[in-house]
Design an enzyme around this catalytic site. Structure first.
Site, PDB file in Angstrom:
ATOM      1  N   CYS A   1      -0.957   0.718   7.444  1.00 51.62           N
ATOM      2  CA  CYS A   1      -1.374   1.110   6.087  1.00 51.62           C
ATOM      3  C   CYS A   1      -2.765   1.721   6.079  1.00 51.62           C
ATOM      4  CB  CYS A   1      -1.284  -0.079   5.134  1.00 51.62           C
ATOM      5  SG  CYS A   1       0.433  -0.401   4.685  1.00 51.62           S
TER       6      CYS A   1
ATOM      7  N   GLU B   1       0.834  -1.207   0.000  1.00 49.20           N
ATOM      8  CA  GLU B   1       0.000   0.000   0.000  1.00 49.20           C
ATOM      9  C   GLU B   1       0.864   1.250   0.000  1.00 49.20           C
ATOM     10  OE1 GLU B   1      -0.243  -2.647   1.854  1.00 49.20           O
ATOM     11  OE2 GLU B   1      -2.315  -3.155   2.354  1.00 49.20           O
TER      12      GLU B   1
HETATM   13  N1  THU Z   1       2.177  -6.587   3.850  1.00 54.16           N
HETATM   14  C1  THU Z   1       1.743  -5.683   2.924  1.00 54.16           C
HETATM   15  O1  THU Z   1       2.423  -5.423   1.926  1.00 54.16           O
HETATM   16  N2  THU Z   1       0.545  -5.081   3.133  1.00 54.16           N
HETATM   17  C2  THU Z   1      -0.241  -5.318   4.228  1.00 54.16           C
HETATM   18  O2  THU Z   1      -1.152  -4.556   4.483  1.00 54.16           O
HETATM   19  C3  THU Z   1       0.016  -6.507   5.038  1.00 54.16           C
HETATM   20  C4  THU Z   1       1.458  -6.917   5.070  1.00 54.16           C
HETATM   21  C5  THU Z   1       3.492  -7.208   3.644  1.00 54.16           C
HETATM   22  C6  THU Z   1       4.559  -6.743   4.599  1.00 54.16           C
HETATM   23  C7  THU Z   1       5.531  -7.897   4.554  1.00 54.16           C
HETATM   24  O3  THU Z   1       6.394  -7.692   3.428  1.00 54.16           O
HETATM   25  C8  THU Z   1       4.651  -9.098   4.274  1.00 54.16           C
HETATM   26  O4  THU Z   1       3.423  -8.604   3.800  1.00 54.16           O
HETATM   27  C9  THU Z   1       4.418  -9.966   5.495  1.00 54.16           C
HETATM   28  O5  THU Z   1       3.927  -9.205   6.553  1.00 54.16           O
END
Ligand code: THU
Length: 137
Positions: free
Chosen positions: A91, A57
């Site tokens: 986020c 995000e």
């Molecule tokens: N992650 C995201 O990119 N967006 C979210 O809202 C949830 C978590 C990513 C962060 C990390 O790279 C991986 O997912 C595991 O937490």
């Protein structure tokens, strides 16, 4: 699913493949429909120094600003599996900077299953946002 969500889903699916996730192997893609009518996408970017990783995000928001969009009209998040992958708490607040409570957030997993249609107001109720600061300058 509405046509616009298909466009966002396509963008999220494509960008998700570019995620840099050697540590979690948890690929996430996010796609924003911005106020300029354009779609901006981003993936998560992890780092060997774990806390420095970025969520998808955050990347999508950075792409939106760099490309000239200023507000989020709609956002879709796509993660692995069959469960909806919703934006993390941090986020939700990042989205809040560029969106009001009515803005739709669509979340799903890449292998199908439930699609969660929510709004920012549902995921982040009673939130703190930029207008709180504007009114107190
Ligand atoms: N992650 C995201 O990119 N967006 C979210 O809202 C949830 C978590 C990513 C962060 C990390 O790279 C991986 O997912 C595991 O937490």
């Amino acid at each position: 699913m509405e046509a616009i969500d298909e466009t966002l889903l396509d963008a999220a699916r494509r960008v998700r493949k570019n995620a840099h996730v050697p540590y979690s192997e948890f690929h996430v893609g996010a796609a924003i429909l911005a106020d300029d009518g354009k779609v901006y996408a981003g993936c998560n970017v992890e780092n060997a120094a774990y806390p420095l990783g970025n969520c998808a995000e955050a990347s999508a928001i950075a792409a939106m600003l760099a490309g000239g969009g200023r507000k989020i009209n709609r956002i879709l998040t796509l993660g692995p599996g069959t469960e909806p992958v919703t934006p993390c708490g941090g986020c939700r607040q990042r989205i809040r900077e560029f969106a009001g409570p009515e803005v739709p957030i669509v979340s799903l997993g890449v292998d199908g299953g439930e699609v969660l249609y929510s709004t920012l107001g549902q995921l982040l109720p009673h939130s703190f946002g930029p207008e709180f600061l504007e009114s107190r300058k």
